[in-house]
Design a protein around this motif. Structure first.
Motif, PDB file in Angstrom:
ATOM      1  N   ASN A 190       0.828  -1.199   0.000  1.00 26.29           N
ATOM      2  CA  ASN A 190       0.000   0.000   0.000  1.00 26.29           C
ATOM      3  C   ASN A 190       0.866   1.255   0.000  1.00 26.29           C
ATOM      4  O   ASN A 190       0.584   2.223  -0.724  1.00 26.29           O
ATOM      5  CB  ASN A 190      -0.923  -0.020   1.222  1.00 26.29           C
ATOM      6  CG  ASN A 190      -1.934   1.106   1.208  1.00 26.29           C
ATOM      7  OD1 ASN A 190      -2.323   1.606   0.163  1.00 26.29           O
ATOM      8  ND2 ASN A 190      -2.356   1.524   2.380  1.00 26.29           N
TER       9      ASN A 190
ATOM     10  N   ASP B  49       2.271   2.052  -3.502  1.00 26.97           N
ATOM     11  CA  ASP B  49       1.324   2.375  -4.569  1.00 26.97           C
ATOM     12  C   ASP B  49       1.136   3.883  -4.620  1.00 26.97           C
ATOM     13  O   ASP B  49       0.101   4.413  -4.216  1.00 26.97           O
ATOM     14  CB  ASP B  49      -0.010   1.667  -4.319  1.00 26.97           C
ATOM     15  CG  ASP B  49      -1.046   1.998  -5.395  1.00 26.97           C
ATOM     16  OD1 ASP B  49      -0.637   2.297  -6.546  1.00 26.97           O
ATOM     17  OD2 ASP B  49      -2.252   1.978  -5.084  1.00 26.97           O
ATOM     18  N   GLY B  50       2.173   4.574  -5.129  1.00 27.68           N
ATOM     19  CA  GLY B  50       2.106   6.025  -5.124  1.00 27.68           C
ATOM     20  C   GLY B  50       2.435   6.673  -6.452  1.00 27.68           C
ATOM     21  O   GLY B  50       2.589   7.893  -6.518  1.00 27.68           O
ATOM     22  N   THR B  51       2.550   5.876  -7.498  1.00 24.90           N
ATOM     23  CA  THR B  51       2.791   6.442  -8.816  1.00 24.90           C
ATOM     24  C   THR B  51       2.114   5.569  -9.857  1.00 24.90           C
ATOM     25  O   THR B  51       1.963   4.357  -9.670  1.00 24.90           O
ATOM     26  CB  THR B  51       4.306   6.557  -9.107  1.00 24.90           C
ATOM     27  OG1 THR B  51       4.515   7.320 -10.293  1.00 24.90           O
ATOM     28  CG2 THR B  51       4.954   5.192  -9.244  1.00 24.90           C
TER      29      THR B  51
ATOM     30  N   ASP C 130      -6.524   1.756  -1.876  1.00 17.64           N
ATOM     31  CA  ASP C 130      -6.027   0.914  -0.791  1.00 17.64           C
ATOM     32  C   ASP C 130      -6.589  -0.502  -0.868  1.00 17.64           C
ATOM     33  O   ASP C 130      -5.915  -1.463  -0.490  1.00 17.64           O
ATOM     34  CB  ASP C 130      -6.399   1.525   0.559  1.00 17.64           C
ATOM     35  CG  ASP C 130      -5.587   2.769   0.887  1.00 17.64           C
ATOM     36  OD1 ASP C 130      -4.732   3.140   0.062  1.00 17.64           O
ATOM     37  OD2 ASP C 130      -5.807   3.358   1.953  1.00 17.64           O
TER      38      ASP C 130
ATOM     39  N   SER D 261      -4.383  -2.376  -3.556  1.00 12.55           N
ATOM     40  CA  SER D 261      -2.969  -2.520  -3.201  1.00 12.55           C
ATOM     41  C   SER D 261      -2.786  -3.416  -1.975  1.00 12.55           C
ATOM     42  O   SER D 261      -1.890  -4.264  -1.940  1.00 12.55           O
ATOM     43  CB  SER D 261      -2.342  -1.142  -2.961  1.00 12.55           C
ATOM     44  OG  SER D 261      -2.990  -0.451  -1.915  1.00 12.55           O
TER      45      SER D 261
ATOM     46  N   ALA E 236       1.115   9.801   6.596  1.00  6.72           N
ATOM     47  CA  ALA E 236       1.430   9.858   5.156  1.00  6.72           C
ATOM     48  C   ALA E 236       2.694  10.687   4.926  1.00  6.72           C
ATOM     49  O   ALA E 236       2.987  11.639   5.663  1.00  6.72           O
ATOM     50  CB  ALA E 236       0.258  10.455   4.396  1.00  6.72           C
TER      51      ALA E 236
ATOM     52  N   ARG F  75       6.095  11.458   1.698  1.00  8.10           N
ATOM     53  CA  ARG F  75       6.588  11.276   0.326  1.00  8.10           C
ATOM     54  C   ARG F  75       8.105  11.098   0.357  1.00  8.10           C
ATOM     55  O   ARG F  75       8.854  11.800  -0.332  1.00  8.10           O
ATOM     56  CB  ARG F  75       6.188  12.467  -0.553  1.00  8.10           C
ATOM     57  CG  ARG F  75       4.678  12.608  -0.724  1.00  8.10           C
ATOM     58  CD  ARG F  75       4.320  13.645  -1.782  1.00  8.10           C
ATOM     59  NE  ARG F  75       4.866  13.296  -3.082  1.00  8.10           N
ATOM     60  CZ  ARG F  75       4.328  12.433  -3.918  1.00  8.10           C
ATOM     61  NH1 ARG F  75       3.227  11.786  -3.574  1.00  8.10           N
ATOM     62  NH2 ARG F  75       4.876  12.183  -5.084  1.00  8.10           N
TER      63      ARG F  75
ATOM     64  N   GLN G 265       9.418   7.942  -4.832  1.00 11.34           N
ATOM     65  CA  GLN G 265       8.813   9.269  -4.747  1.00 11.34           C
ATOM     66  C   GLN G 265       9.858  10.359  -4.881  1.00 11.34           C
ATOM     67  O   GLN G 265       9.617  11.399  -5.505  1.00 11.34           O
ATOM     68  CB  GLN G 265       8.066   9.406  -3.419  1.00 11.34           C
ATOM     69  CG  GLN G 265       6.838   8.527  -3.319  1.00 11.34           C
ATOM     70  CD  GLN G 265       6.221   8.518  -1.943  1.00 11.34           C
ATOM     71  OE1 GLN G 265       6.941   8.536  -0.933  1.00 11.34           O
ATOM     72  NE2 GLN G 265       4.904   8.470  -1.866  1.00 11.34           N
TER      73      GLN G 265
END
Length: 289
Positions: free
Chosen positions: A101, A104-106, A161, A164, A217, A219, A224
């Motif tokens: 999870n 899973d940011g891009t 979410d 992922s 949260a 980055r 990232q």
């Protein structure tokens, strides 16, 4: 969530047709449904981290119960090696759910990673005679690949979410089943899963040591920071795809030469460390003022 529903439907259908043992269905379905459900709920309502953690733990307990604690070792005792194995398996599932999870940011990254892991993992399971698991792994690859067409940058749909966390659960579940039932070393799965668990784990440990609120949260992950350094989504995906290809090649060779597996795994860790260090030099996690 579409690929989640498709895969769960395929498992249910295979089970109802008698082509999948009940133990396998009970190992995969309850935990998968719980993890996907709480993830989808979080997408909609921003649930408390405590509730998510509790559901993840319950899902891991159910999976380990049906995989190991009853069938393979019904009388395990606390502080024995088998008990430590059970506790380690529970931790591995919970951590995999969350790290996937986190990563899973891009656009396209999580879907591409899942396709790599389950394509190769399915081949190992097939070679070991675990045909049902191999079939389910490749069905998942097909479902995620269909999703990836629309999630490729610029993405038009997103995993969320629910998707992922579900994939993170299944990667840990399949890896543990391969180790426990078919003697597929879990370090082989760790090698092909290396980009995700290494970035997530090292970054988390660094945040904890820095005294940050690690559960919030951020980055700060390496992928990232590549974006922050000016790399577009496609370039990041190509770089990760290249690393994954190298890891797969190393894992396939190590599987064919088991006596060299510890050394190949060590070399893999060094390779991932060098890659992480290169990103750190390009875009430090904690820039000096």
């Amino acid at each position: 969530m579409v690929f989640v529903v498709l895969w769960l439907g395929a498992v249910l259908l295979t089970w109802m047709m008698g082509e999948l043992p009940s133990g396998t269905a009970l190992f995969l379905l309850p935990g998968g449904i719980l993890v996907a459900g709480i993830g989808y709920g979080d997408d909609l309502y921003n649930l408390s981290p405590l509730w998510r953690a509790l559901v993840h733990l319950i899902a891991a307990l159910i999976a380990v119960y049906f995989l190991w604690a009853v069938d393979a070792n019904p009388h395990w005792e606390m502080f024995s090696w088998s008990a430590l194995g059970v506790l380690g398996a529970i931790f591995a599932i919970v951590w995999s759910i969350n790290l996937f999870n986190f990563m899973d940011g891009t656009d396209g990254l999580a879907g591409m990673e899942a396709c790599f892991v389950f394509s190769v993992g399915g081949e190992w399971l097939w070679q070991a005679g675990a045909y049902g698991y191999a079939y389910l792994a490749w069905v998942l690859v097909a479902a995620v690949a269909g999703f990836l067409v629309w999630n490729w940058p610029p993405a038009r749909i997103f995993m969320g979410d629910g998707g992922s966390s579900f994939l993170g659960f299944l990667i840990a579940a399949f890896a543990l089943a391969g180790q426990v039932c078919w003697d597929i070393p879990i370090v082989l799965w760790m090698m092909i899963y290396g980009v995700f668990w290494f970035d997530a784990t090292v970054t988390l440990l660094r945040r904890i040591l820095a005294g940050e609120r690690w559960y919030t949260a951020h980055r700060s992950h390496a992928y990232q920071r590549l974006h922050q350094a000016g790399w577009p989504h496609r370039k990041v995906l190509l770089a990760v795809g290249g690393v994954n290809t190298s890891l797969v090649a190393a894992a396939l060779w190590a599987n064919a030469n088991r006596e060299a597996l510890p050394w190949v795994f060590l070399a893999t860790l060094m390779f991932l460390g060098v890659a992480y260090g290169g990103i750190e030099r390009l875009r430090p996690m904690y820039p000096k003022e």
